[in-house]
Design a protein around this motif. Structure first.
Motif, PDB file in Angstrom:
ATOM      1  N   SER A  70      49.365  34.820  51.332  1.00 23.97           N
ATOM      2  CA  SER A  70      50.902  34.823  50.455  1.00 23.97           C
ATOM      3  C   SER A  70      51.182  33.614  49.990  1.00 23.97           C
ATOM      4  CB  SER A  70      51.783  35.194  51.730  1.00 23.97           C
ATOM      5  OG  SER A  70      52.831  35.282  51.256  1.00 23.97           O
ATOM      6  N   GLY A  71      52.085  33.934  48.809  1.00 23.60           N
ATOM      7  CA  GLY A  71      52.772  33.009  47.318  1.00 23.60           C
ATOM      8  C   GLY A  71      51.460  31.578  47.345  1.00 23.60           C
ATOM      9  N   ASP A  72      50.469  31.443  46.848  1.00 24.30           N
ATOM     10  CA  ASP A  72      49.687  31.080  46.109  1.00 24.30           C
ATOM     11  C   ASP A  72      50.054  31.622  44.731  1.00 24.30           C
ATOM     12  OD1 ASP A  72      47.325  30.396  44.811  1.00 24.30           O
ATOM     13  OD2 ASP A  72      46.407  29.519  47.057  1.00 24.30           O
ATOM     14  N   GLU A  73      49.809  31.361  44.055  1.00 25.60           N
ATOM     15  CA  GLU A  73      50.010  32.076  42.541  1.00 25.60           C
ATOM     16  C   GLU A  73      48.610  32.009  41.492  1.00 25.60           C
ATOM     17  OE1 GLU A  73      52.634  33.636  41.463  1.00 25.60           O
ATOM     18  OE2 GLU A  73      53.735  33.587  43.385  1.00 25.60           O
ATOM     19  N   ASP A  74      47.865  31.015  42.784  1.00 24.46           N
ATOM     20  CA  ASP A  74      46.534  30.253  41.578  1.00 24.46           C
ATOM     21  C   ASP A  74      45.202  31.004  41.498  1.00 24.46           C
ATOM     22  OD1 ASP A  74      45.003  28.836  39.762  1.00 24.46           O
ATOM     23  OD2 ASP A  74      44.563  28.093  40.974  1.00 24.46           O
ATOM     24  N   THR A  75      44.892  31.145  43.098  1.00 23.37           N
ATOM     25  CA  THR A  75      43.343  31.423  44.199  1.00 23.37           C
ATOM     26  C   THR A  75      43.427  33.095  43.513  1.00 23.37           C
ATOM     27  OG1 THR A  75      44.341  30.458  45.094  1.00 23.37           O
ATOM     28  CG2 THR A  75      43.032  31.666  46.317  1.00 23.37           C
ATOM     29  N   PRO A  76      44.709  33.693  43.416  1.00 24.01           N
ATOM     30  CA  PRO A  76      44.308  35.754  43.017  1.00 24.01           C
ATOM     31  C   PRO A  76      44.017  35.278  41.677  1.00 24.01           C
ATOM     32  CG  PRO A  76      46.141  35.246  44.378  1.00 24.01           C
ATOM     33  CD  PRO A  76      46.309  33.692  44.033  1.00 24.01           C
ATOM     34  N   GLY A  77      43.755  34.950  40.509  1.00 23.94           N
ATOM     35  CA  GLY A  77      43.328  34.529  39.828  1.00 23.94           C
ATOM     36  C   GLY A  77      41.593  34.422  39.097  1.00 23.94           C
ATOM     37  N   ARG A  78      42.331  33.159  39.704  1.00 30.94           N
ATOM     38  CA  ARG A  78      40.612  32.859  39.906  1.00 30.94           C
ATOM     39  C   ARG A  78      39.592  33.447  40.940  1.00 30.94           C
ATOM     40  NH1 ARG A  78      41.372  27.380  43.057  1.00 30.94           N
ATOM     41  NH2 ARG A  78      39.481  26.721  42.446  1.00 30.94           N
ATOM     42  N   LEU A  79      39.415  33.931  41.926  1.00 26.25           N
ATOM     43  CA  LEU A  79      38.866  34.765  42.725  1.00 26.25           C
ATOM     44  C   LEU A  79      38.506  35.358  41.581  1.00 26.25           C
ATOM     45  CD1 LEU A  79      40.783  35.084  46.111  1.00 26.25           C
ATOM     46  CD2 LEU A  79      37.740  33.939  45.472  1.00 26.25           C
ATOM     47  N   LEU A  80      39.521  36.378  40.923  1.00 24.76           N
ATOM     48  CA  LEU A  80      38.721  37.596  40.221  1.00 24.76           C
ATOM     49  C   LEU A  80      38.119  37.134  39.483  1.00 24.76           C
ATOM     50  CD1 LEU A  80      39.086  40.519  39.409  1.00 24.76           C
ATOM     51  CD2 LEU A  80      41.645  40.001  38.185  1.00 24.76           C
ATOM     52  N   PRO A  89      26.163  40.204  31.876  1.00 25.44           N
ATOM     53  CA  PRO A  89      26.718  40.842  31.268  1.00 25.44           C
ATOM     54  C   PRO A  89      26.997  42.686  31.576  1.00 25.44           C
ATOM     55  CG  PRO A  89      23.917  40.896  30.867  1.00 25.44           C
ATOM     56  CD  PRO A  89      24.850  39.764  32.230  1.00 25.44           C
ATOM     57  N   SER A  90      27.284  43.214  32.349  1.00 31.14           N
ATOM     58  CA  SER A  90      27.126  44.055  32.499  1.00 31.14           C
ATOM     59  C   SER A  90      28.087  45.289  31.866  1.00 31.14           C
ATOM     60  CB  SER A  90      27.535  44.587  33.955  1.00 31.14           C
ATOM     61  OG  SER A  90      27.840  45.694  34.335  1.00 31.14           O
ATOM     62  N   ASP A  91      27.631  46.032  31.235  1.00 26.50           N
ATOM     63  CA  ASP A  91      28.191  47.310  30.440  1.00 26.50           C
ATOM     64  C   ASP A  91      29.402  48.462  31.176  1.00 26.50           C
ATOM     65  OD1 ASP A  91      26.670  48.640  30.956  1.00 26.50           O
ATOM     66  OD2 ASP A  91      25.456  48.862  29.141  1.00 26.50           O
ATOM     67  N   LYS A  92      29.291  47.857  32.239  1.00 26.47           N
ATOM     68  CA  LYS A  92      29.978  49.122  32.953  1.00 26.47           C
ATOM     69  C   LYS A  92      31.461  49.077  33.585  1.00 26.47           C
ATOM     70  CE  LYS A  92      25.917  50.564  36.411  1.00 26.47           C
ATOM     71  NZ  LYS A  92      25.389  50.226  37.848  1.00 26.47           N
ATOM     72  N   PRO A  93      32.157  50.204  33.480  1.00 27.01           N
ATOM     73  CA  PRO A  93      33.864  50.503  33.911  1.00 27.01           C
ATOM     74  C   PRO A  93      34.010  49.350  35.076  1.00 27.01           C
ATOM     75  CG  PRO A  93      32.871  51.911  32.913  1.00 27.01           C
ATOM     76  CD  PRO A  93      32.052  51.634  33.337  1.00 27.01           C
ATOM     77  N   VAL A  94      34.842  48.431  35.408  1.00 26.96           N
ATOM     78  CA  VAL A  94      35.204  47.870  36.887  1.00 26.96           C
ATOM     79  C   VAL A  94      36.495  48.340  37.692  1.00 26.96           C
ATOM     80  CG1 VAL A  94      35.846  45.997  38.265  1.00 26.96           C
ATOM     81  CG2 VAL A  94      34.038  45.965  35.659  1.00 26.96           C
ATOM     82  N   ALA A 104      49.738  42.872  38.509  1.00 28.83           N
ATOM     83  CA  ALA A 104      49.700  42.051  37.685  1.00 28.83           C
ATOM     84  C   ALA A 104      49.184  41.257  37.242  1.00 28.83           C
ATOM     85  CB  ALA A 104      51.011  41.691  37.554  1.00 28.83           C
ATOM     86  N   ILE A 105      47.524  40.660  38.706  1.00 27.77           N
ATOM     87  CA  ILE A 105      46.670  39.597  38.570  1.00 27.77           C
ATOM     88  C   ILE A 105      45.145  40.408  38.206  1.00 27.77           C
ATOM     89  CG2 ILE A 105      45.710  38.871  39.552  1.00 27.77           C
ATOM     90  CD1 ILE A 105      47.373  38.837  42.489  1.00 27.77           C
ATOM     91  N   PHE A 106      45.282  41.575  37.673  1.00 32.42           N
ATOM     92  CA  PHE A 106      44.635  41.948  37.278  1.00 32.42           C
ATOM     93  C   PHE A 106      44.398  42.620  35.754  1.00 32.42           C
ATOM     94  CE2 PHE A 106      43.020  42.554  41.249  1.00 32.42           C
ATOM     95  CZ  PHE A 106      41.738  43.003  40.901  1.00 32.42           C
ATOM     96  N   GLU A 107      45.879  42.841  35.830  1.00 30.75           N
ATOM     97  CA  GLU A 107      46.566  43.050  33.652  1.00 30.75           C
ATOM     98  C   GLU A 107      46.011  41.551  33.711  1.00 30.75           C
ATOM     99  OE1 GLU A 107      49.232  47.016  34.270  1.00 30.75           O
ATOM    100  OE2 GLU A 107      50.031  44.933  34.163  1.00 30.75           O
ATOM    101  N   ALA A 108      46.333  41.097  33.683  1.00 26.42           N
ATOM    102  CA  ALA A 108      46.584  39.731  33.571  1.00 26.42           C
ATOM    103  C   ALA A 108      45.111  39.392  32.967  1.00 26.42           C
ATOM    104  CB  ALA A 108      46.968  38.536  33.919  1.00 26.42           C
ATOM    105  N   GLN A 109      44.342  39.544  33.506  1.00 27.20           N
ATOM    106  CA  GLN A 109      42.780  40.089  33.200  1.00 27.20           C
ATOM    107  C   GLN A 109      41.566  41.130  31.901  1.00 27.20           C
ATOM    108  OE1 GLN A 109      40.543  36.645  33.517  1.00 27.20           O
ATOM    109  NE2 GLN A 109      42.284  35.932  35.061  1.00 27.20           N
TER     110      GLN A 109
END
Length: 268
Positions: A70-80, A89-94, A104-109
């Motif tokens: 909680s409160g960590d703005e950096d780590t979630p994006g790094r994990l994803l 090079p997987s061509d499968k949908p995630v 928001a974390i996932f949309e940023a990727q």
């Protein structure tokens, strides 16, 4: 915060999350089944603070566990980002079922919304209905494995046997089924997680029989389910049996848009 490969002591640290709502058994099974798709975030003392894990299936990849401090703005994006880099090079949908700030974390990727869902809770309210031995027999189909396989191909466009048997199932799993659908539930912490629950379209009566069976066997505990918004028949069934909406969620995808028949997906 270090983000990378899982370190020694992972299993013991994960077990400490058992009452936090994290599906620790699925996480541990997934890490054993597909270790290259599980990564952790550790503080300076090697304490596990976050984790992401996914499972590869026939037609897509499912990210099923995402935990971050909680409160960590950096780590979630790094994990994803680390997970996605190692999926190439997987061509499968995630796919990922996002709650709250996760979207928001996932949309940023680059993830986009596939469909809106409701996170619903059943809190042990007394719902009057008959449950006879004949009813019990009718929802315990011995051929449920074949029904499961056929239905997943029909609703998800993919067979998911390995995921269900190697990652999702555990000793608390309960499968109920008729010829027209199957329903899985399992214990997580002190409650019950309902899902996946899949039906052929226009099988409302069988779906209601399965839900009554679930409440007969497990209705004394809190039950959580993720159900699609806007599918009237499914929403009416949950409302009828006092499953309350807690929050809105989004099924997100990255890559080619998958084809999922929401009318047959009673619980994700």
């Amino acid at each position: 915060m270090f983000v990378g490969w899982i370190r020694d002591g992972f299993e013991q640290q994960v077990k400490g999350w058992e009452n936090s709502g994290v599906d620790t058994q699925m996480l541990l099974h997934s890490r054993e089944y597909e270790p290259d798709l599980c990564y952790g975030a550790y503080d300076g003392e090697s304490a596990l603070k976050g984790v992401i894990a996914a499972t590869t299936m026939q037609r897509y990849v499912l990210i099923h566990t995402f935990v971050f401090p909680s409160g960590d703005e950096d780590t979630p994006g790094r994990l994803l980002q680390l997970l996605l880099t190692n999926l190439l090079p997987s061509d499968k949908p995630v796919l990922f079922m996002a709650q709250g700030k996760e979207k928001a974390i996932f949309e940023a990727q680059g993830f986009a919304s596939y469909a809106a869902f409701d996170k619903r809770f059943y809190k042990g309210k007394a719902i009057a209905f008959n449950f006879t031995p004949a009813h019990e027999k009718s929802i315990n189909n011995e051929n449920y494995r074949q029904i499961l396989q056929n239905l997943d191909r029909s609703i998800f466009g993919s067979h998911r046997n390995e995921f269900l048997q190697e990652v999702l199932e555990r000793n608390t799993s309960l499968y109920l089924s008729t010829d027209l659908g199957y329903q899985h539930s399992c214990a997580i912490g002190g409650g019950i997680r309902l899902g996946p629950w899949v039906m052929y379209q226009d099988s409302f009566m069988d779906a209601e029989r399965l839900l009554r069976g679930l409440l007969h066997y497990r209705g004394l505990k809190k039950i959580v389910a993720f159900s699609p918004k806007g599918v009237g028949e499914i929403e009416e069934l949950y409302d009828k049996y006092a499953f309350e909406k807690q929050q809105s969620c989004e099924l997100l995808y990255l890559g080619d848009k998958p084809r999922i028949v929401l009318e047959g997906l009673y619980a994700f």
